[in-house]
Design an enzyme around this catalytic site. Structure first.
Site, short mmCIF file in Angstrom:
data_model
loop_
_atom_site.label_atom_id
_atom_site.label_comp_id
_atom_site.label_asym_id
_atom_site.label_seq_id
_atom_site.Cartn_x
_atom_site.Cartn_y
_atom_site.Cartn_z
N CYS A 52 36.46 -23.32 -38.65
CA CYS A 52 36.38 -24.61 -39.35
C CYS A 52 36.20 -25.79 -38.40
O CYS A 52 35.87 -26.90 -38.82
CB CYS A 52 37.62 -24.83 -40.22
SG CYS A 52 37.91 -23.46 -41.34
N HIS A 92 38.88 -32.02 -42.27
CA HIS A 92 38.41 -30.72 -42.77
C HIS A 92 38.99 -30.51 -44.16
O HIS A 92 40.19 -30.69 -44.39
CB HIS A 92 38.88 -29.62 -41.81
CG HIS A 92 38.70 -28.25 -42.36
ND1 HIS A 92 37.51 -27.82 -42.91
CD2 HIS A 92 39.57 -27.20 -42.48
CE1 HIS A 92 37.65 -26.58 -43.33
NE2 HIS A 92 38.89 -26.18 -43.07
N ASN A 148 36.93 -24.70 -49.50
CA ASN A 148 36.90 -24.78 -48.04
C ASN A 148 35.58 -24.16 -47.54
O ASN A 148 35.41 -22.94 -47.61
CB ASN A 148 38.12 -24.01 -47.49
CG ASN A 148 38.19 -24.01 -45.98
OD1 ASN A 148 37.22 -24.36 -45.30
ND2 ASN A 148 39.33 -23.61 -45.45
O1 UT7 Z 1 40.89 -23.92 -42.68
C1 UT7 Z 1 42.18 -23.44 -42.73
C2 UT7 Z 1 42.15 -22.28 -43.70
N1 UT7 Z 1 43.39 -21.97 -44.29
C3 UT7 Z 1 43.86 -22.56 -45.41
O2 UT7 Z 1 43.36 -23.48 -45.93
C4 UT7 Z 1 45.10 -21.98 -46.05
C5 UT7 Z 1 46.42 -22.51 -45.62
N2 UT7 Z 1 47.40 -22.06 -46.60
C6 UT7 Z 1 47.68 -22.76 -47.74
O3 UT7 Z 1 47.22 -23.86 -47.91
C7 UT7 Z 1 48.60 -22.14 -48.74
O4 UT7 Z 1 49.30 -21.08 -48.14
C8 UT7 Z 1 47.85 -21.64 -50.02
C9 UT7 Z 1 47.36 -22.83 -50.83
C10 UT7 Z 1 46.67 -20.77 -49.65
C11 UT7 Z 1 48.76 -20.78 -50.90
O5 UT7 Z 1 49.87 -21.53 -51.35
P1 UT7 Z 1 51.36 -20.98 -51.19
O6 UT7 Z 1 52.23 -21.83 -52.01
O7 UT7 Z 1 51.64 -20.89 -49.74
O8 UT7 Z 1 51.27 -19.57 -51.86
P2 UT7 Z 1 51.79 -18.20 -51.26
O9 UT7 Z 1 50.73 -17.59 -50.44
O10 UT7 Z 1 53.12 -18.36 -50.64
O11 UT7 Z 1 51.98 -17.40 -52.60
C12 UT7 Z 1 52.90 -17.81 -53.62
C13 UT7 Z 1 52.76 -16.86 -54.79
C14 UT7 Z 1 52.81 -15.39 -54.38
O12 UT7 Z 1 53.45 -14.66 -55.40
P3 UT7 Z 1 54.97 -14.23 -55.26
O13 UT7 Z 1 55.02 -13.38 -54.01
O14 UT7 Z 1 55.74 -15.50 -55.13
O15 UT7 Z 1 55.21 -13.49 -56.51
C15 UT7 Z 1 51.35 -15.00 -54.33
O16 UT7 Z 1 51.17 -13.62 -54.55
O17 UT7 Z 1 51.48 -17.06 -55.41
C16 UT7 Z 1 50.78 -15.80 -55.46
N3 UT7 Z 1 49.36 -16.06 -55.32
C17 UT7 Z 1 48.54 -16.26 -56.35
N4 UT7 Z 1 48.76 -16.28 -57.68
C18 UT7 Z 1 47.71 -16.50 -58.48
C19 UT7 Z 1 48.65 -16.16 -54.17
N5 UT7 Z 1 47.36 -16.40 -54.45
C20 UT7 Z 1 47.29 -16.46 -55.81
C21 UT7 Z 1 46.22 -16.68 -56.69
N6 UT7 Z 1 46.47 -16.70 -58.03
N7 UT7 Z 1 44.94 -16.90 -56.27
#
Ligand code: UT7
Length: 324
Positions: A112, A251, A281
């Site tokens: 990125c 970004h 993204n």
């Molecule tokens: O250029 C840099 C690139 N990287 C990024 O932009 C990503 C950086 N990371 C983030 O911004 C965040 O981690 C996200 C927005 C991607 C995710 O948010 P989060 O609040 O950190 O979610 P998480 O990964 O901790 O997941 C929370 C819950 C999980 O379920 P459980 O374990 O609590 O039951 C995930 O399995 O949300 C679930 N989950 C989803 N549910 C529905 C993860 N992805 C999804 C989805 N739909 N697409």
């Protein structure tokens, strides 16, 4: 100073993939995606569409907006992690398509941060040779490098390209400075394997496939902190106050990262350009697409101080200041 942006351009594939459509591809909900990431839709490549083709269209628009002919370009640098071939580079395909016969061309793999690394490089070339004009491009078809069964990643990314023509101006305008960093020790948190080795001795353990793998929460923490530190360090070094910034173009990773970054930087949201809801993204393409949109909508005037910052796989990150 002296390295100015002479023109900008961008190109998005026609095909749009909405959050609702993603519900039928992977176990997710449109509401989850919107509320957690701020993303509502993203553009993805249609049949046969390639990274260099998006890049070429963005580059041609940047040349037109700069009033610069392809033959005047001395260097093409293209940030990408999703070329359709490993060799030649997408930059060489762009060079051919544009007929930029006086340019040498290569890709930058900085995820990125590819566009900001490219701007930094162009600045150094132009300062060493004032006659040089450089085409800096960020272009991706990341939809070809996603695991569409992995809801943690496939909902976040999109395809597109953006470009800028950089050249010399004997004025007090131009790139003020940049503050670039990498940390390879954390590579596993955000990575993409190469296609499997054809030499059995060189097969890489844990290579599940050539697609993005990410530890979202960890990346999130590092991204916010690293971008905020790069920005603060740069502003301090260049003795520029936050209040004097006209516009910040970060970004476009997702809204949660952007909101946290804005809080940390103490910069009003009204000064931050955000278009992530439409495109997701787009990795190396995100900053130049945003720059072209901001430029095209009259948000940037001559003399404005603009700040860019990025974070991506590697890790790679940085910040750049320019007096427009
Ligand atoms: O250029 C840099 C690139 N990287 C990024 O932009 C990503 C950086 N990371 C983030 O911004 C965040 O981690 C996200 C927005 C991607 C995710 O948010 P989060 O609040 O950190 O979610 P998480 O990964 O901790 O997941 C929370 C819950 C999980 O379920 P459980 O374990 O609590 O039951 C995930 O399995 O949300 C679930 N989950 C989803 N549910 C529905 C993860 N992805 C999804 C989805 N739909 N697409």
């Amino acid at each position: 100073m002296g390295t100015v942006v002479l023109g900008t351009g961008s190109c998005l594939p026609e095909k749009v993939l909405t959050n609702l459509e993603l519900e039928s591809i992977v176990d997710t909900s449109a509401e989850w995606i919107k509320s957690r990431t701020g993303i509502e839709s993203r553009h993805i490549g249609g049949k046969g569409e390639k990274t260099y083709q998006l890049a070429t269209q963005a580059a041609q628009k940047a040349l037109d907006s700069a009033g610069v002919a392809a033959e005047e370009i001395g260097l093409i640098v293209l940030g990408t992690i999703s070329s359709h071939m490993l060799m030649p580079s997408s930059a060489c395909f762009v060079q051919k398509e544009l007929g930029a016969k006086n340019a040498f061309a290569y890709d930058i793999n900085a995820a990125c941060s590819g566009f900001l690394y490219g701007m930094d490089l162009a600045d150094k070339y132009i300062k060493a040779d004032h006659a040089m004009k450089v085409l800096v491009i960020g272009a991706e078809t990341l939809s070809s490098r996603l695991n569409w069964q992995d809801r943690n990643t496939c909902i976040l990314f999109g395809d597109g390209a953006g470009a800028a023509v950089l050249g010399y101006s004997p004025t007090d305008r131009g790139i003020i400075g940049s503050n670039m960093h990498s940390d390879g020790s954390l590579w596993q948190l955000l990575c993409m394997h190469a296609p499997e080795s054809l030499n059995p001795d060189l097969v890489v353990d844990g290579n599940a496939g050539a697609y993005i793998q990410m530890e979202g929460r960890e990346v999130f923490k590092h991204a916010v902190r690293a971008m905020a530190d790069a920005v603060s360090g740069l502003l301090e070094r260049e003795k520029i106050s936050r209040e004097s910034l006209s516009l910040v173009i970060p970004h476009q990773a997702n809204m949660r990262i952007l909101n946290n970054l804005i809080d940390r930087l103490h910069i009003p949201q009204s000064k931050v350009f955000i278009n992530v809801s439409k495109y997701g993204n787009t990795s190396a393409a995100s900053i130049p697409i945003a720059l072209d949109e901001a430029h095209g909508s009259g948000l940037i005037a001559q003399g404005d101080t603009i700040l860019f910052c990025s974070f991506g796989g590697g890790f790679t990150w940085g910040a750049t200041l320019i007096k427009w």
